[in-house]
Structure formats: structure tokens, C-alpha cells
Design an enzyme around this catalytic site. Structure first.
Site, PDB file in Angstrom:
ATOM      1  N   HIS A  40       0.841  -1.348   0.061  1.00  0.00           N
ATOM      2  CA  HIS A  40      -0.057   0.082  -0.032  1.00  0.00           C
ATOM      3  C   HIS A  40       0.831   1.249  -0.129  1.00  0.00           C
ATOM      4  O   HIS A  40       0.951   2.032   1.092  1.00  0.00           O
ATOM      5  CB  HIS A  40      -0.955   0.033   1.218  1.00  0.00           C
ATOM      6  CG  HIS A  40      -2.040  -1.154   1.159  1.00  0.00           C
ATOM      7  ND1 HIS A  40      -2.532  -1.557   2.234  1.00  0.00           N
ATOM      8  CD2 HIS A  40      -2.680  -1.182   0.072  1.00  0.00           C
ATOM      9  CE1 HIS A  40      -3.333  -2.496   1.966  1.00  0.00           C
ATOM     10  NE2 HIS A  40      -3.615  -2.388   0.580  1.00  0.00           N
ATOM     11  N   HIS A  72       0.496 -10.216   1.087  1.00  0.00           N
ATOM     12  CA  HIS A  72      -0.780 -10.535   1.952  1.00  0.00           C
ATOM     13  C   HIS A  72      -1.245 -11.792   1.592  1.00  0.00           C
ATOM     14  O   HIS A  72      -1.996 -12.383   2.448  1.00  0.00           O
ATOM     15  CB  HIS A  72      -1.878  -9.812   1.232  1.00  0.00           C
ATOM     16  CG  HIS A  72      -1.709  -8.182   1.568  1.00  0.00           C
ATOM     17  ND1 HIS A  72      -1.305  -7.558   2.683  1.00  0.00           N
ATOM     18  CD2 HIS A  72      -2.022  -7.007   0.907  1.00  0.00           C
ATOM     19  CE1 HIS A  72      -1.325  -6.288   2.836  1.00  0.00           C
ATOM     20  NE2 HIS A  72      -1.770  -6.042   1.440  1.00  0.00           N
ATOM     21  N   CYS A  94       4.608 -13.197   2.598  1.00  0.00           N
ATOM     22  CA  CYS A  94       5.135 -13.145   3.812  1.00  0.00           C
ATOM     23  C   CYS A  94       5.243 -14.401   4.616  1.00  0.00           C
ATOM     24  O   CYS A  94       4.093 -15.055   4.712  1.00  0.00           O
ATOM     25  CB  CYS A  94       4.337 -12.076   4.606  1.00  0.00           C
ATOM     26  SG  CYS A  94       5.617 -11.962   6.282  1.00  0.00           S
ATOM     27  N   HIS A 122      -9.735  -7.268   4.362  1.00  0.00           N
ATOM     28  CA  HIS A 122      -8.246  -7.247   4.291  1.00  0.00           C
ATOM     29  C   HIS A 122      -7.987  -8.516   3.272  1.00  0.00           C
ATOM     30  O   HIS A 122      -8.320  -9.611   3.694  1.00  0.00           O
ATOM     31  CB  HIS A 122      -7.606  -7.107   5.543  1.00  0.00           C
ATOM     32  CG  HIS A 122      -6.129  -6.797   5.480  1.00  0.00           C
ATOM     33  ND1 HIS A 122      -5.260  -7.790   4.634  1.00  0.00           N
ATOM     34  CD2 HIS A 122      -5.562  -5.699   5.647  1.00  0.00           C
ATOM     35  CE1 HIS A 122      -4.170  -7.125   4.810  1.00  0.00           C
ATOM     36  NE2 HIS A 122      -4.407  -5.826   5.434  1.00  0.00           N
ATOM     37  N   GLU A 124      -5.488 -10.104   3.233  1.00  0.00           N
ATOM     38  CA  GLU A 124      -4.740 -11.385   3.962  1.00  0.00           C
ATOM     39  C   GLU A 124      -5.842 -12.141   4.670  1.00  0.00           C
ATOM     40  O   GLU A 124      -5.604 -13.589   4.587  1.00  0.00           O
ATOM     41  CB  GLU A 124      -3.855 -10.731   5.122  1.00  0.00           C
ATOM     42  CG  GLU A 124      -3.159 -11.953   5.908  1.00  0.00           C
ATOM     43  CD  GLU A 124      -2.699 -11.351   7.121  1.00  0.00           C
ATOM     44  OE1 GLU A 124      -1.999 -10.279   7.234  1.00  0.00           O
ATOM     45  OE2 GLU A 124      -2.544 -12.015   8.277  1.00  0.00           O
ATOM     46  N   THR A 160      -2.130 -11.019  10.719  1.00  0.00           N
ATOM     47  CA  THR A 160      -0.990 -10.818  11.403  1.00  0.00           C
ATOM     48  C   THR A 160      -0.757  -9.517  11.870  1.00  0.00           C
ATOM     49  O   THR A 160      -0.095  -8.965  12.820  1.00  0.00           O
ATOM     50  CB  THR A 160       0.108 -10.938  10.220  1.00  0.00           C
ATOM     51  OG1 THR A 160      -0.122 -10.051   9.124  1.00  0.00           O
ATOM     52  CG2 THR A 160       0.322 -12.595   9.837  1.00  0.00           C
ATOM     53  N   ASN A 218      -2.446  -0.555   8.525  1.00  0.00           N
ATOM     54  CA  ASN A 218      -1.241  -0.615   9.743  1.00  0.00           C
ATOM     55  C   ASN A 218      -0.549   1.067   9.954  1.00  0.00           C
ATOM     56  O   ASN A 218      -0.641   1.392  11.122  1.00  0.00           O
ATOM     57  CB  ASN A 218      -0.094  -1.363   9.612  1.00  0.00           C
ATOM     58  CG  ASN A 218       0.838  -1.289   8.519  1.00  0.00           C
ATOM     59  OD1 ASN A 218       1.654  -0.228   8.809  1.00  0.00           O
ATOM     60  ND2 ASN A 218       1.079  -1.703   7.376  1.00  0.00           N
ATOM     61  N   SER A 260       4.782  -0.078   5.150  1.00  0.00           N
ATOM     62  CA  SER A 260       4.978  -0.115   3.618  1.00  0.00           C
ATOM     63  C   SER A 260       5.692   1.106   3.129  1.00  0.00           C
ATOM     64  O   SER A 260       5.611   1.329   2.022  1.00  0.00           O
ATOM     65  CB  SER A 260       3.772  -0.168   2.906  1.00  0.00           C
ATOM     66  OG  SER A 260       2.525   0.111   3.645  1.00  0.00           O
TER      67      SER A 260
END
Ligand code: F3S
Length: 656
Positions: A40, A72, A94, A122, A124, A160, A218, A260
């Protein structure tokens, strides 16, 4: 204004890995897409676009080439579809996210009702749900947890980047909703570390600047948390958004960045903030020795520098107080307009001047900078000043750093003096302010670079690829060839089509050679190369005229238990099996033949696929005997013909 950086900030491990993998995949001859923006951060996405990496919203937009799965992660469907479309997958998921995906799949197999605690939209979280075969329930809030019906067994996986405090509250509710509860703690430390460091810093400063994509969850969370403890908090994406008025009356400013945000954006922001702080600087009425201030260089003379520190009198820095090592000329260190940190040595001397030191200010600031460089593992550019016993001394932020001889290069460097005067990129490996100890390593930087190049090469290299390389060293078992950052081994048997005793018969160190990739072992970082495979096998030319049934002359080149090898011509050998050596029973080829002995043999088989020629001495002898007998018969026939003619010729004479 003093600017402080949060201890943990910017790119996390997973994002850094994803961006580096993407950069290593960029390829001018092939289409490369990321499935969705890699992170992002529009600036990073823009940079990758400049390298030819496009963003595809879904797989249908990618016709061929490589597809990069971002950090993600995605569900199993995407892997299957990409494979079915013939796309090469570069998986930048990740490892922490991978762990969460696997946990969801395993909990399902073990019979748990899978609950994913996280933000349902999201990517992820969506991917984790897919790995649970779309059976998982997503819980975002404590209210949603309350509404979950009672289930025998609940297995929890967490997004996460989910906020720890909310998570504990949700877990407490879920525990009461089942008989058996299992939790996979998949929250990543990077998030907590960034949040903790941001809040810790935000408590102590007048203003907090949070850098990161506006749509990054985040980063927004960092801003939210800082708001709770700091009055002035601004969330920006780039330095251009900073406003001068934000910094009026500000003495201390804090900076942090979402996972990011790359380092180069953080640096730009800090520099701009320092400039704006300077522009907002107020007149100083009282000046105390020992203070550290920011000043603007207004005049540079060879031996001294004049600095505007917002006081009634300008400050003067002598050449010796300017930098370590002392420059020949002050202009080597600063120029008009530079904003620098200065230490007040004497508030006002008899002549009414303020004596300043840049070296001393730098020293104090330097230890802070060194500590943050050590924490972040950031490389530093240092200038080597001298050779001392056991290594090199280098100036780092105006302090004396030591590079042990073993840390100067990838291999031991005999002549350290060659580096004096050079600027080297190094990593800090030990820091102790009390002992005034700063230990640096250039080797660590070189190893990191080597690993990066290795990653790039191993991402691209493929079996049967032809490459150019340089011979770097020779061993008994082969030659090592550098193909541009990675050494591969050409085994002695792959050096030449001829049999060679030592690699030096074929190549020398420094030779430029063409090689073919025979085997790639990415895990073990090993590359097997072939040199002879770049040339046509001379065996085929040499054996063009050798056919079954021919008689050949040769010499015994090697004896084995099972037979004898006969050299027919250079590079061509045939085997006489022990059963084809003699009519008599032979127990060992050496009983009847010796190396170097000339023999005649008959070709009884040519197998081009395995490059084998089967010979027979027996059959050659049989042929010779047969030929001899035929000769004998022919001679006899002639003699018989003559004798009978003489004897009975008259009987057949015509009478005219
Ligand atoms: Fe991975 Fe944690 Fe970053 S999960 S992508 S290292 S925030």
C-alpha cells in the site's frame, strides 16, 4: 527543532522481502505483473512500474510471463488458476502470513471450527479464509464474537497485523463459546514493535508525523495510537505534504512510518522537517555553553566558517572544530546555506563572537545516529583515514570507527593501505559508547550484496541456459566459474570431451568461457555448469565412418576386469569384452593383453546414443583366418587349374 525517529519504523521483514523479490524479478524480455499493488504505497508501486512491473487486478488480465503474489498472500484457487494459465508464480507471500494460512488449513483438517480474527475485507484475511476451504468465520469486533453460536471446538487464527488489545478481548469471549479452544498466535511482532515505538516516542514530542499510504491499515492504526498520547499528529504519504505552520513553536518532533514505507521516503521527510524547523527558528536571547543548536552556514573561509544560529552574533567554527579528520580547507566540509548541528563552546568571547564546534555536536548526535543505524541494520558510508595494527580506522559521523582486517573484504586483504582515503559502505557490528568502541564491517555489506545478486541470479537461471563466465579458481575436481556474482562448478568430467587429468589442461584462472547450466540447486545455492556441452561432441565426427563389421586397428588404452579398452583414434575408444578377447577362456584381460599393445579388432556394435563401440578380437581373428583360408583356396584353385590343364588340356583341344 529536534527530529526524533521511532526505534522501529518503515518496511517490515515481509514487505522488504516482497519488494526485493519484485525488483529481482523485473525483466525486460518478459511480462511481469503483481497481483494487486505489491504494497500500500503508491510511490513504491510507481518505482516498480518504472522497472516494467505492472499491476493486474486479477489473473484474467495477465496473458503470459510471471505473476508476483504479494506479501498479503492469496488462496489456493489463485495458485491453481495461475498454473493452469501457464504463468510462472513468484511467491512473495510473507512467511508469517503463510503460517496463518497453513494454520487455518490444519485446524480445519483437525476438525475445528476455524475463526479468523481480523478485518474481513483485508486481502490477507480473505486468503486465510480460502485456505480453510471458505468455512472460516471472520470476527472483527467483540460484538461479533458475542454473537457467535456455541460450537464444540474452536480454532482461532489471527490476521498478522491485528491490534493486540482488541484481540485479547475477543479471545476471552470466544473461549467461553466452546468446549475445546485452540489459538494460533499468528500476530506479527513487526506491527506491535512499530506501534510500541511510535507511542513511546509520541508521548515525548510536540508533534508526531506518521508516514505511509493513506489506504494502509497499519499506518492509519499508528496514527490512531499516537493521537491517544500526542496533541499534534499528521498522517502523510510524502514530504511534499508537510506544512511549515505545523512546526511553529515546536521544539521536538517525532517521525514514524508504516510497514509499507521505504527508507528513502522517511529520509526525505526528515530532511524537509529539519528545513521547515529551521525556517521557523526564533531569535535566541540567551545562549549557554554546551547547548546543541541547528545553524545555517552563511560564510565559508578556508580556516573558519560563520554560522547563523538565530542569535544577535554569528557563531564561528574553526577548521579544527569542523570535522574529524581536520580538513585542509573548510569548504571540503560545508557550503553556504547548509543547515548543520553546532555545539556552543563559548557563548560569547571578548570579541563578542560565539565559538561553536561542529565536531562536538556531531559527536553527540553521532552516537544517537549510530545507535539507530545499529538497530535498523542500515549501512553507513565511512571514509578510511589510516591503517592501524589489525585493521583500518574510518571516520563515521565524525567519530573514529574501527574496521578489523578480517572485516575489510570477502577474502583476507593483504594490503590494507589501498583503502586509505576511500569511502566504504559498512555495517555497524558493535557499538559501546562508554568504551568509545565503534566496530564496522565492510564484509557484512559485501555479503549482503552478494546474497542479493545470488537471489537475482537464482531467480533467473535455468537448466540448459548458455552463460558467459570467468574462471575464478581451479581444484582437482574441476574449475569454478563466476557467472556474474555466483560461482558455479564445472566438474572435471564436464570440462572437455577428451579425458583430462587436471582442469589446468583445459582452462586457466581468468579465462572467459561459455558454459551451459546443467543443474540448479536453489536451496543449497549450488550451480553445476558444463563447458564441453557448448561444443559439438567430436566423438560423432570421429565415428562417422565406423560401422558394424569393419576391422579396426588400435592400441590397448586401459585394462579392466571385464575387458580391454582399445583406442581406435583420438577421443574414440571401443571395448573388447573379456569374452571377445580370445577363443581360450580368459580370466583377466591383463593375462593376454597389455596397455600400449597394438591390436586388430572387429566392430561388432555401435551405440551412438550411449557412445559405445563394441569390439571383438576373436571375430577379427576369425575374419583373418577366413581370409587366409580363402586366399589359400584361391591359390589352390589356381594351381589345380594349371595342373589339370597341363595334364588333360590336350583332351579338350579342338581338332580343326
Ligand atoms: Fe509480514 Fe509482519 Fe510485515 S506479517 S508483511 S512481517 S507486518
Amino acid at each position: 527543532m529536534k527530529v526524533y525517529l521511532a526505534k522501529h519504523r518503515g518496511f517490515c521483514y515481509g514487505v522488504k522481502r516482497a519488494v526485493e523479490l519484485a525488483e529481482a524479478t523485473a525483466n525486460s524480455t518478459e511480462n511481469v505483473h503483481t497481483l494487486g499493488p505489491i504494497i500500500h504505497n503508491p510511490q513504491v508501486v510507481g518505482r516498480l512500474a518504472d522497472q516494467g512491473i505492472a499491476v493486474a487486478e486479477d489473473l484474467s488480465q495477465i496473458k503470459d510471463g510471471k505473476v508476483i503474489i504479494r506479501s498479503h498472500g492469496v488462496g489456493p484457487r489463485i495458485y491453481d488458476e495461475a498454473k493452469a494459465s501457464g504463468l510462472e508464480i513468484v511467491d512473495a507471500t510473507c512467511p508469517h502470513v503463510k503460517k496463518a494460512q497453513q494454520a487455518a488449513a490444519e485446524l480445519l483438517v483437525e476438525g475445528y471450527k476455524v475463526v479468523v480474527v481480523g478485518e474481513r475485507h483485508h486481502p490477507e484475511v480473505k486468503s486465510i479464509v480460502e485456505w480453510s476451504k471458505n468455512t472460516a468465520t471472520v470476527i472483527e469486533t467483540t460484538e461479533e464474537a458475542q454473537n457467535l453460536p456455541f460450537t464444540a471446538r474452536i480454532g482461532v487464527v489471527v490476521q498478522t497485523t491485528f491490534a493486540g488489545r482488541d484481540f485479547d478481548a475477543i479471545v476471552a469471549i470466544l473461549k467461553a463459546k466452546c468446549d475445546e479452544f485452540r489459538i494460533e498466535r499468528t500476530i506479527c511482532n513487526a506491527t506491535e514493535a512499530r506501534q510500541g515505538a511510535a507511542v513511546e516516542l509520541a508521548r515525548t514530542v510536540d508533534i508526531m508525523i506518521i508516514i505511509g499510504g493513506k489506504n494502509s491499515a497499519n499506518t492509519s492504526r499508528l496514527a490512531e495510537l499516537c493521537h491517544e498520547v500526542c496533541r499534534k499528529v499528521f498522517h502523510i504519504e510524502t514530504a511534499q505534504e508537510l506544512k511549515k505552520e505545523w512546526f511553529e513553536d515546536v521544539k521536538t518532533a517525532g517521525v514514524t512510518a508504516g510497514a509499507s514505507t521505504p527508507d528513502w521516503i522517511i529520509k526525505e521527510v526528515v530532511q524537509t522537517m529539519e528545513q521547515l524547523g529551521q525556517e521557523n527558528g526564533q531569535e535566541i536571547s540567551q545562549l549557554e555553553s554546551g547547548t546543541i543548536l541547528k545553524g545555517k552556514v552563511v560564510s565559508v573561509r578556508p580556516d573558519e566558517v560563520f554560522v547563523d544560529i538565530g542569535y544577535k552574533a554569528e557563531g564561528i567554527i574553526s577548521k579544527a572544530e569542523l570535522a574529524y579528520p581536520t580538513p585542509e580547507n573548510a569548504a571540503e566540509v560545508v557550503k553556504d546555506g547548509d543547515i548543520i548541528d553546532v555545539y556552543v563552546i563559548e557563548a560569547e568571547n571578548e570579541e563578542g563572537n560565539v565559538k561553536l564546534s561542529k565536531v562536538r555536536a556531531d559527536k553527540i548526535v553521532a552516537w544517537e545516529k549510530l545507535q539507530s543505524a545499529l538497530d535498523d541494520g542500515q549501512p553507513l558510508a565511512v571514509k578510511v583515514t589510516e591503517v592501524v595494527k589489525g585493521g583500518l580506522v574510518a571516520a563515521v559521523f565524525g567519530l573514529r570507527g574501527f574496521i578489523p582486517a578480517s572485516q575489510v573484504g570477502l577474502r583476507f586483504v593483504q594490503d590494507l593501505s589501498q583503502h586509505v582515503g576511500q569511502t566504504l559502505e559498512v555495517l555497524l557490528i558493535e557499538l559501546n559508547q562508554e568504551k568509545n568502541k565503534i566496530v564496522l564491517s565492510r564484509r557484512a555489506v559485501l555479503e549482503k550484496e552478494r546474497r542479493k545478486v545470488e537471489n537475482e541470479i537464482f531467480a533467473k537461471v535455468a537448466v540448459n541456459q548458455e552463460l558467459q563466465g570467468t574462471v575464478t579458481r581451479l581444484a582437482d575436481f574441476g574449475a569454478f566459474v563466476d557467472i556474474g556474482g555466483v560461482e558455479g562448478l564445472v566438474h572435471i568430467s564436464d570440462l572437455s570431451w577428451q579425458r583430462v587429468k587436471t582442469p589446468a589442461e583445459v582452462v586457466n584462472v581468468g579465462d572467459q568461457v561459455k558454459v551451459i547450466v546443467l543443474k540448479v540447486d536453489v536451496q543449497a545455492r549450488k550451480l553445476s555448469l558444463g563447458l564441453k556441452q557448448t561444443l559439438r561432441d567430436p566423438w560423432f565426427d570421429a565415428t562417422e565412418n565406423i560401422a558394424e563389421g569393419m576391422l579396426v586397428n588400435g592400441t590397448v588404452s586401459k585394462l579392466a576386469k571385464f575387458g580391454a579398452f582399445i583406442k581406435i583414434k583420438d577421443g574414440v575408444e571401443g571395448l573388447v569384452h573379456i569374452s571377445e578377447i580370445s577363443e581360450r577362456r580368459v580370466a583377466n584381460a591383463a593375462d593376454v593383453l597389455e596397455v600400449g599393445q597394438a591390436v586388430k579388432a572387429k566392430v561388432i556394435g555401435v551405440d551412438k546414443a550411449s557412445k559405445r563401440i563394441a569390439l571383438s578380437i576373436i571375430k577379427a581373428q576369425e575374419d583373418a583366418e577366413r581370409a587366409e583360408y580363402q586366399d589359400y583356396l584361391n591359390t589352390q584353385d589356381k594351381q589345380i587349374g594349371v595342373t589339370l590343364g597341363e595334364k588333360f588340356g590336350h583332351l579338350f583341344k579342338r581338332e580343326d
